[in-house]
Design an enzyme around this catalytic site. Structure first.
Site, PDB file in Angstrom:
ATOM      1  N   LYS A  76      14.006  62.050   7.195  1.00  0.00           N
ATOM      2  CA  LYS A  76      12.989  63.099   7.082  1.00  0.00           C
ATOM      3  C   LYS A  76      13.602  64.494   6.963  1.00  0.00           C
ATOM      4  O   LYS A  76      12.973  65.400   6.414  1.00  0.00           O
ATOM      5  CB  LYS A  76      12.035  63.048   8.284  1.00  0.00           C
ATOM      6  CG  LYS A  76      11.110  61.844   8.282  1.00  0.00           C
ATOM      7  CD  LYS A  76      10.094  61.934   9.413  1.00  0.00           C
ATOM      8  CE  LYS A  76       9.116  60.784   9.359  1.00  0.00           C
ATOM      9  NZ  LYS A  76       8.019  60.935  10.348  1.00  0.00           N
ATOM     10  N   ASP A 112       2.138  64.189   9.389  1.00  0.00           N
ATOM     11  CA  ASP A 112       2.182  63.560  10.709  1.00  0.00           C
ATOM     12  C   ASP A 112       1.308  64.280  11.736  1.00  0.00           C
ATOM     13  O   ASP A 112       0.574  63.644  12.494  1.00  0.00           O
ATOM     14  CB  ASP A 112       3.618  63.510  11.235  1.00  0.00           C
ATOM     15  CG  ASP A 112       4.451  62.417  10.588  1.00  0.00           C
ATOM     16  OD1 ASP A 112       3.856  61.417  10.130  1.00  0.00           O
ATOM     17  OD2 ASP A 112       5.680  62.556  10.547  1.00  0.00           O
TER      18      ASP A 112
END
Length: 287
Positions: A76, A112
């Site tokens: 990420k 997220d």
């Protein structure tokens, strides 16, 4: 309904999930069910890559007009230098979980945090003015912390095994949200702060393989919300919450809602949320 996934044609589009490992991921099940419902000849497929392949894979996505990707651990952060544009929320997090195409550019964002808030359902509206406990200080914790800060909470405690990592997250939060009352505490002291918490979010991988929870909920007040971001199994943390009759949530909702948002970035279409939810539930049961 006849499947649109059975045949790859010249009109087909590909979306990846990049990570290592990725064979356990339920995201392909969820997204391919959504593409079928939307009658899109798209394919979502896992791509297990090594660290040295991150750059070449993103360049390949650009060269071959790949529509997008999800990015999971441990990449990420590693994908950031290879993207043309990074949305502010992802830049602050220092990570992206979604790559999408805008014209000839590959852009990065993070779904997220908003995915977490949506997973709370009616609890989301009750967060304002509350105080809680966040267990963990990794990438998932940072996304959740940022989302909670935006939701109007009064403050929270960050409990983590690594004090340096908790301090780093605390510094980032104070810079962006200076009015929030946030404290970093040692993980071994977390249980002492539970009576002062309106909610507890467990964001570490502890419990994924059946380990005992890093905190004990026996002193939680009635009505304290317990959330564990792990979705693969019912963790010790969730089992404690059930025994104490506390309201609780697992991580499947966050997986679902971050996926919904990712799909809408890629396709520009409203995601079939219920179809994706049922695909996740079915996929989980089949394991």
């Amino acid at each position: 309904m006849k499947s649109t996934q059975a045949k790859i044609t010249g009109a087909s589009q590909i979306v990846f999930i990049l990570g290592h490992p990725v064979s356990h991921s339920l995201s392909p099940t969820m997204h391919n069910a959504a593409f079928e419902k939307l009658r899109l000849p798209w394919l979502y497929t896992p791509l297990d890559i090594s660290p040295r392949e991150v750059g070449p894979v993103v360049r390949m996505m650009r060269a071959f007009n790949i529509r997008g990707a999800n990015v999971t651990v441990p990449y990420k952060e590693k994908v950031l230098p290879y993207l043309d544009f990074i949305e502010p929320r992802a830049k602050w997090l220092g990570s992206v979980n979604t790559i999408y195409r805008k014209g000839h550019q590959l852009c990065g964002t993070s779904t997220d945090g908003e995915g977490f808030l949506r997973s709370l359902g009616s609890w989301r509206t009750k967060l304002k003015g509350t105080r809680g406990l966040l267990i963990g200080a990794g990438g998932a914790a940072k996304a959740v912390a940022g989302a909670l800060a935006q939701s109007g909470v009064k403050g929270f405690y960050i409990a983590n095994r690594s004090g340096a990592k908790a301090a780093k997250l605390l510094k980032s939060l104070h810079q962006k949200y200076p009015k929030l009352d946030i404290q970093a505490i040692p993980l071994q002291d977390a249980t002492r702060f539970i009576p002062y918490s309106d909610w507890i979010v467990q964001s570490t991988s502890l419990g994924l393989k059946g380990e005992t929870s890093p905190v004990f909920l026996k002193n939680a007040r009635k009505g304290t919300l317990a959330v564990d971001l792990i979705y693969h199994r019912e963790t010790d943390f969730i089992q404690q919450a059930k025994r104490l009759r506390l309201p609780y949530l697992g991580g499947l909702g966050m997986l679902l809602h971050q996926g919904v948002l990712s799909l809408e970035y890629w396709t520009g279409r409203k995601a079939p949320l219920e179809v994706m939810r049922q695909a996740l539930i079915k996929g989980l049961k089949s394991r």
